[in-house]
Design an enzyme around this catalytic site. Structure first.
Site, PDB file in Angstrom:
ATOM      1  N   ALA A 199       0.831  -1.207   0.000  1.00 12.33           N
ATOM      2  CA  ALA A 199       0.000   0.000   0.000  1.00 12.33           C
ATOM      3  C   ALA A 199       0.861   1.249   0.000  1.00 12.33           C
ATOM      4  O   ALA A 199       1.935   1.265  -0.601  1.00 12.33           O
ATOM      5  CB  ALA A 199      -0.980  -0.040   1.168  1.00 12.33           C
ATOM      6  N   SER A 200       0.441   2.274   0.688  1.00  8.46           N
ATOM      7  CA  SER A 200       1.113   3.575   0.574  1.00  8.46           C
ATOM      8  C   SER A 200       2.506   3.602   1.163  1.00  8.46           C
ATOM      9  O   SER A 200       3.246   4.564   0.948  1.00  8.46           O
ATOM     10  CB  SER A 200       0.266   4.649   1.253  1.00  8.46           C
ATOM     11  OG  SER A 200      -0.990   4.711   0.622  1.00  8.46           O
ATOM     12  N   THR A 201       2.875   2.558   1.938  1.00  5.12           N
ATOM     13  CA  THR A 201       4.234   2.551   2.488  1.00  5.12           C
ATOM     14  C   THR A 201       5.272   2.476   1.374  1.00  5.12           C
ATOM     15  O   THR A 201       6.458   2.700   1.600  1.00  5.12           O
ATOM     16  CB  THR A 201       4.464   1.365   3.441  1.00  5.12           C
ATOM     17  OG1 THR A 201       4.247   0.151   2.737  1.00  5.12           O
ATOM     18  CG2 THR A 201       3.519   1.424   4.635  1.00  5.12           C
ATOM     19  N   ILE A 202       4.804   2.157   0.169  1.00  6.14           N
ATOM     20  CA  ILE A 202       5.736   2.041  -0.949  1.00  6.14           C
ATOM     21  C   ILE A 202       6.015   3.412  -1.583  1.00  6.14           C
ATOM     22  O   ILE A 202       6.941   3.561  -2.380  1.00  6.14           O
ATOM     23  CB  ILE A 202       5.160   1.046  -1.992  1.00  6.14           C
ATOM     24  CG1 ILE A 202       6.305   0.418  -2.800  1.00  6.14           C
ATOM     25  CG2 ILE A 202       4.151   1.721  -2.919  1.00  6.14           C
ATOM     26  CD1 ILE A 202       5.829  -0.664  -3.713  1.00  6.14           C
ATOM     27  N   LYS A 203       5.211   4.405  -1.211  1.00 11.99           N
ATOM     28  CA  LYS A 203       5.294   5.700  -1.909  1.00 11.99           C
ATOM     29  C   LYS A 203       6.664   6.373  -1.822  1.00 11.99           C
ATOM     30  O   LYS A 203       7.140   6.919  -2.823  1.00 11.99           O
ATOM     31  CB  LYS A 203       4.187   6.626  -1.419  1.00 11.99           C
ATOM     32  CG  LYS A 203       2.830   6.232  -2.020  1.00 11.99           C
ATOM     33  CD  LYS A 203       1.680   7.041  -1.458  1.00 11.99           C
ATOM     34  CE  LYS A 203       0.374   6.603  -2.109  1.00 11.99           C
ATOM     35  NZ  LYS A 203      -0.808   7.140  -1.414  1.00 11.99           N
TER      36      LYS A 203
END
Lengths: 366, 601
Positions: free
Chosen positions: B320-324
């Protein structure tokens, strides 16, 4: 006198007979060798120096008797020999009447050691029977019947101790002089038939453990941890000894007590395990050489008494060897029969040496 | 007495020799039999005589103990009474096992199962099989009363593995058991009968922990009594392990997972040492180590919550957004964007020629968004756009550089996760790669899967400015420290981007608009990123309807490290179906930071 005494005895007919030099040193040497070897084997089998010392004391006593008797004049002793069996009968009766809490009554306890009258019996019965049969120039039929009767009575006294193996040997020791002295063949056949017919009776009178021993012989595997154990373990001991054996004190079967009675009836298994097939061969050669020398003594005599006594003793000696070893390797049932000169047991050792001494006294005084 | 004299007596002499033929013949047969025994069957009797006297004993070394970083004992060996069986000494074994099971009130199927599995494996002759452990006094008494009936069975004292803190480190430590396959037996250290590590540290470090099995050849006498040692091959004790796990931190964090499924990884970024690792729900490893109850074991296996499964290293989640932050670095490095690039976020993103909207998590969007704002506020549209521009090829290679889609080389069992590409999709899904797939990848969704340890590792790379440090659980083996190992370094065209992306991550917490502003702390600075992983595609449905089923609710993620500028601890938290990274996951990490950073004050 630097010459070999043996050579001397053969070549010195012109010289006045010297009983000392005339001795059959080879027989003495062979017997003492066997006894010494037996002490080694007892040590290996039991690991007990105390047992070796006890047997050693018996051996010394036996050697003294043997050498003393070998110098005796048997002809002067004949009246004693004729009646000596009464002593045997007496002790056999004593052993049966003295109270004992043991299941079998084979021993008379003399404190430091036990005395086994049945062993004495098989010696004195032969001597008395031979003396009785040769007391007249011709043997009458009644003499044979008397000897056979006394033999069966002696057999019975030992049989009810109970000790089947020795009882049979006692019977044989009495019957042998009868057979050697010319008991007619037709009566021999009748005798055999009577014995065969009485077998079921004997069987019925055997104790359970005796029956079991005979049965186990025919199928040792049937009860591998019970009675068959002895036979299986002694066969393993003999077989694992291979050609040259595992070495003195190295036999695992005997050192770790897998062989029961390894210092008495099964001592041959220890010999085979530690010295191998060649050890067995060597031991047999010693027994046969001893037999040969003794036979020569008997053969050189013209006296019936000598033939009967020597013949019976030699036969008994070799029969013990044959039956004992056959039992150990599993070709005959387990019966209590020690290996002459080797097995631990004072009475048998002394008696065997007395028998050798008596035969030695028969040698020709040149 | 002259009458005793007699003439020459040849007939008696002949008879005498004739009679001697009988014993001589018997002696001849004895000799033949001796030859038969020694020469013909000698080998057989030699073997039998050896079997009579020789016992081979396996000496099991003491398994190494396991400690935490502060030398608190985690796993020990305790004495227990066990039911052993020497199959060679037993007859009618299956029937007797059943009888003993009845007698001792043990489960028949359990004993039979162990017996049948163990009997097939290579063993030394007379090596015992352990059928049941941890017998109680009553069982020991019951057995000893009738032990004579059961030849070959015995109750003996042995050592069993015991985990001191039961559930709290279950997944890290793992449990012991009997291996399923025979191939594993070929390992030089392993002899059947001895249990092996089935999971966790017990498995990964089995060789070090188990030491070397010794053998002793003993001689026994007829009564089975020990006589002497013939030869001995000494056993070598297993090595003790010191884990980097901080038991206090671990135990402090576990209550946050009470009643929830999820995982936590806490590590020291500069060393890769794992300080805490949680997988929830957990189990009690001692049930496997020493229990004799099949029902107890089966209840763990059959639990649909999957307590055996180490979510921290094997759980596959959308990052999820932790990859941003990673994708931001990728876009910068590939020149797709710079720090001043502005993208208009109105809540939806469209691809040319496709009327379908790609919706962001915030309905009205974030307005004009640059990279920093896109990370702080977690703008989906910004990253839809960058991912679209990056294309799958560049996305894939960049993600793999950061450790996604492959092993982190942690000393535990781990799964690979998944970084999808065209080829993979064609092979596994049977469809071509759509642009929409790349767009979904922009927010760590779609086909992409990652393990908690992978996400932690990717963020640790930022903390370490590109250095990839191998994560590890074991700090010392027998007092000698394990090596700090760099698995490589990621070079950026502009190395200042490491610091800049970290600054954006600081703003995630510090900025009033930051998604994790709720965990802001005045005492120290945290850099982090929230994530909310959608697990159910809801193209035609509203999330409000989907969340009616608790299992379809979004996963809550947070990953962050503190304190800046010298981060001591990185924490990743995933709460399954927790819905909100900022409200659910981030506070747990915050608690962890508070505890750890103030612990030694």
């Amino acid at each position: 006198m630097s010459r070999n005494p043996l050579e001397f005895s053969l070549s010195s007919r012109m010289i006045k007979p010297n009983r000392w030099l005339n001795q059959d040193w080879l027989v003495l040497f062979l017997v003492i060798s066997l006894v010494s070897f037996g002490l080694m084997m007892i040590y290996s089998a039991s690991g007990s120096m105390e047992m070796v010392l006890r047997q050693g004391i018996f051996a010394v006593i036996g050697i003294v008797f043997m050498i003393y008797l070998s110098f005796s004049n048997y002809q002067r002793l004949l009246p004693i020999y004729l009646n000596v069996f009464w002593i045997g009968i007496f002790f056999l009766l004593v052993v049966l009447v003295i109270p004992s809490d043991a299941a079998t009554r084979r021993w008379i306890d003399l404190g430091i050691f036990g005395f086994q009258p049945s062993e004495l019996m098989r010696c004195v019965l032969t001597i008395s029977a031979a003396a009785f049969l040769s007391r007249n120039p011709r043997i009458v039929f009644r003499d044979w019947i008397i000897v056979i009767g006394v033999s069966f009575f002696s057999f019975y006294l030992v049989f009810i101790q109970p000790d089947l193996g020795t009882a049979i040997m006692v019977l044989i020791s009495g019957i042998l002089p009868v057979l050697i002295s010319g008991f007619p063949v037709s009566y021999q056949i009748i005798g055999i038939i009577i014995i065969l017919l009485s077998t079921p009776f004997i069987w019925m009178n055997l104790l359970d453990y005796q029956k079991q021993r005979v049965l186990t012989f025919f199928d040792p595997g049937s009860d591998p941890l019970g009675t068959g154990w002895n036979i299986i373990q002694s066969q393993i001991a003999v077989g694992s000894g291979s050609l040259f054996g595992k070495g003195f004190l190295q036999g695992t079967q005997s050192q770790l007590n897998f062989i029961p009675e390894s210092h008495t009836d099964f001592i041959f298994a220890v010999v085979a395990e530690e010295f191998g097939l060649f050890g067995v061969l060597g031991l047999f050669l010693v027994y046969l050489l001893l037999t040969f020398r003794l036979v020569m003594i008997a053969k050189n005599s013209n006296f019936l008494f000598v033939k009967l006594v020597a013949g019976s003793f030699i036969f008994l000696l070799l029969t013990y060897v044959a039956f004992n070893t056959a039992m150990v390797v599993g070709i005959l049932p387990v019966v209590g029969m020690p290996l002459p000169f080797l097995s631990q047991g004072g009475t048998a050792l002394i008696i065997n040496m007395i028998m050798i001494g008596i035969i030695l006294s028969f040698r020709k005084a040149a | 007495m002259k009458k005793f004299f007699s003439g020459k007596r040849d007939s008696e002499s002949r008879k005498l020799v004739l009679y001697l033929i009988l014993p001589i013949f018997i002696m001849f047969v004895v000799l033949l039999q001796t030859i038969n025994l020694t020469v013909i069957n000698g080998k057989k009797y030699e073997t039998q005589s050896e079997n009579n006297r020789i016992v081979s004993r396996t000496i099991y070394p003491t398994r190494g103990l396991i400690y935490d970083t502060e030398d608190k004992l985690l796993v020990e060996n305790i004495a227990s009474s066990q039911l052993n069986l020497i199959p060679e000494r037993s007859t009618d074994t299956l029937k007797k096992i059943k009888e003993i099971a009845d007698l001792l009130n043990l489960e028949k199927s359990f004993l039979l199962d162990i017996y049948e599995r163990q009997i097939k494996k290579p063993r030394y002759p007379f090596q015992p099989i352990t059928l049941a452990k941890s017998l109680n006094d009553e069982q020991i008494a019951l057995f000893s009363v009738s032990s004579e009936k059961y030849k070959g069975f015995s109750v003996e004292t042995g050592l069993v593995r015991s985990v001191v803190n039961k559930k709290s480190l279950a997944h890290v430590l793992g449990y012991m058991g009997y291996s399923e396959s025979n191939d594993e037996n070929k390992s030089s250290n392993f002899i059947s009968g001895n249990q092996i590590g089935i999971s966790g540290i017990e498995k990964t470090y089995h060789d070090q922990l188990s030491g070397k099995v010794g053998t002793r050849i003993e001689e026994k006498d007829v009564s089975g009594k020990f006589v002497r040692v013939l030869s001995e091959n000494n056993a070598e004790s297993g090595k003790d392990l010191k884990l980097s796990i901080d038991l206090d931190l671990q135990n402090f964090l576990i209550p946050f997972f009470e009643g929830q499924k999820g995982a936590l990884v806490a590590l020291e970024p500069k060393s890769g040492l794992i300080k805490a690792m949680i997988s929830s729900p957990a189990y009690d490893p001692n049930i496997f180590n020493s229990s004799s109850s099949l029902a107890e074991i089966q209840s763990i296996f059959n639990d649909d919550q999957g307590p055996l499964f180490n979510r921290a290293t094997m759980g596959n989640y959308p990052p999820a957004s932790t990859i941003k932050p990673i994708l931001g670095l990728a876009a910068l490095d590939e020149g797709i964007v710079d720090w001043n690039t502005i993208i208009q976020d109105d809540g939806e993103f469209y691809v040319e020629g496709d009327p379908r909207p790609y919706r962001g998590w915030k309905e009205d969007g974030h307005g004009k968004v640059d990279l920093e704002k896109a990370i702080v506020e977690s703008s989906d549209v910004y990253f839809y756009s960058t991912a679209y521009d990056l294309t799958i090829k560049k996305l894939e290679s960049f993600l793999k550089k950061f450790g996604f889609g492959g092993k982190t080389n942690i000393d535990a069992e781990e799964s690979n996760g998944l970084v999808p590409n065209e080829k993979w999709k064609l092979g596994y899904i049977g469809e071509f790669w759509f642009k929409g797939d790349s767009i979904n990848l922009g927010i760590g969704q779609g086909y992409m899967l990652s393990t908690p340890i992978q996400i932690s590792q990717s963020i640790a790379v930022i903390a370490n400015r590109g250095e990839i440090i191998k994560p590890r659980l074991v700090e010392e083996i027998d007092e000698s420290p394990t090596e700090l190992k760099s698995l490589g370094k990621i070079n950026l065209k502009d190395e200042t981007n490491w610091e800049k992306i970290e600054k954006s991550m600081i703003e995630v917490i510090n900025s009033p608009n930051g998604t994790a502003n709720n965990i802001k702390d005045s005492r120290y600075v945290i850099a982090g990123k929230t994530g909310t992983a959608q697990i159910k595609s809801y193209e035609d449905q509203e999330y409000e309807d989907i969340r009616e089923n608790p299992f379809f609710r979004d996963h809550a993620l947070f990953v962050g490290y503190a304190p800046i500028p010298n981060p001591e601890l990185l924490i990743l938290v995933i709460i399954e179906n927790g819905e909100s990274g900022s409200r659910v996951a981030a506070p747990i990490a915050k608690a962890g930071f508070d505890y750890y950073l103030t612990k030694n004050e």
